[in-house]
Write a protein that holds these residues in place. Structure first.
Motif, mmCIF file in Angstrom:
data_model
loop_
_atom_site.group_PDB
_atom_site.id
_atom_site.type_symbol
_atom_site.label_atom_id
_atom_site.label_comp_id
_atom_site.label_asym_id
_atom_site.label_seq_id
_atom_site.Cartn_x
_atom_site.Cartn_y
_atom_site.Cartn_z
ATOM 1 N N GLY A 1 1.186 -1.092 -0.206
ATOM 2 C CA GLY A 1 -0.157 0.009 -0.146
ATOM 3 C C GLY A 1 0.535 1.632 -0.061
ATOM 4 N N PRO A 2 -0.195 2.180 0.053
ATOM 5 C CA PRO A 2 1.029 3.806 0.093
ATOM 6 C C PRO A 2 1.483 4.294 1.505
ATOM 7 N N SER B 1 3.457 2.796 -3.097
ATOM 8 C CA SER B 1 4.075 4.005 -3.441
ATOM 9 C C SER B 1 3.996 4.861 -2.286
ATOM 10 N N VAL B 2 3.744 6.534 -3.483
ATOM 11 C CA VAL B 2 4.011 7.847 -2.330
ATOM 12 C C VAL B 2 2.685 8.135 -2.831
ATOM 13 N N VAL C 1 13.608 7.779 3.216
ATOM 14 C CA VAL C 1 13.544 5.915 2.740
ATOM 15 C C VAL C 1 14.464 5.476 4.147
ATOM 16 N N ALA C 2 15.318 5.828 4.802
ATOM 17 C CA ALA C 2 15.914 4.549 5.239
ATOM 18 C C ALA C 2 15.294 4.308 6.246
ATOM 19 N N TRP C 3 14.178 5.722 7.309
ATOM 20 C CA TRP C 3 13.698 5.664 8.185
ATOM 21 C C TRP C 3 12.799 4.222 7.853
ATOM 22 N N LEU C 4 11.769 4.268 6.148
ATOM 23 C CA LEU C 4 10.947 3.558 5.508
ATOM 24 C C LEU C 4 11.625 2.258 5.580
ATOM 25 N N LEU D 1 9.384 -0.763 5.796
ATOM 26 C CA LEU D 1 8.108 -0.758 5.596
ATOM 27 C C LEU D 1 8.221 -0.268 4.053
ATOM 28 N N ALA D 2 9.254 -0.787 3.654
ATOM 29 C CA ALA D 2 9.452 -0.366 1.794
ATOM 30 C C ALA D 2 10.918 -1.093 1.599
#
Ligand code: S3P
Length: 169
Positions: A3-4, A74-75, A160-163, A168-169
């Motif tokens: 999901g987004p 997605s974002v 992005v690093a956190w995700l 989560l990504a």
């Protein structure tokens, strides 16, 4: 469920620009709900002037709920006031929600106020509006990043690093 990843936050906090950079870094689609509204109906100040804010919120809610209805990673960047809709806040509870925080002086230095009807005639309304909405932003946010003092690409890389850290990504 993938999901987004959804970007929320006050007007001109960088949701669209940082959101797009995050999508590019992850190699996933980017959706900007304000841009979708503009594509369908024209510039936001004109929608506010011709249909009024209440109608804009109704249109916005429809576009936001549609954008959140996907299982694809997605974002999605929302407009600053999208969280005013209870239904949209409810839908956000199922998603990873990134709150971008900034401050009034940063926004007034960088932002295009002409395309923001709520600030155009009264830029200092930014802080007042944020104060009213902050509890709603924090109610739905999974994480909050203060991006005021950082270059956008640095903020995007941190997010992005956190995700990735959180898987989560
Ligand atoms: C609004 C924010 C704007 C846009 C509209 C209303 C708001 O988007 O949706 O002008 O109420 O905060 P940005 O958050 O991109 O400025």
């Amino acid at each position: 469920m993938a999901g987004p990843v959804v970007f929320i936050g006050p007007m001109a906090s960088g949701k669209s620009s940082i959101g797009r950079q995050v999508a590019d870094l992850l190699g996933v689609p980017f959706v900007d709900t304000d841009a979708q509204i503009v594509e369908k109906l024209g510039p936001i100040p004109e929608i506010f002037a011709s249909l009024g804010e209440a109608k804009f919120r109704e249109i916005e809610q429809g576009v936001v709920l549609d954008a959140l209805r996907t299982n694809t990673l997605s974002v999605v960047a929302l407009g600053g006031g999208a969280i005013l809709s209870e239904q949209s806040r409810e839908a956000l509870r199922e998603h990873t929600v990134v709150l971008l925080m900034t401050d009034e002086s940063t926004v007034l230095e960088r932002a295009n106020l002409e395309k923001r009807p709520l600030l155009r005639d009264d830029p200092s309304a930014w802080s007042r509006i944020l104060e009213e909405r902050l509890p709603l932003y924090r109610e739905v946010a999974t994480v909050e990043f203060n991006v005021a003092t950082l270059p956008k690409d640095v903020s995007a890389a941190k997010i992005v690093a956190w995700l990735r850290e959180e898987d989560l990504a």
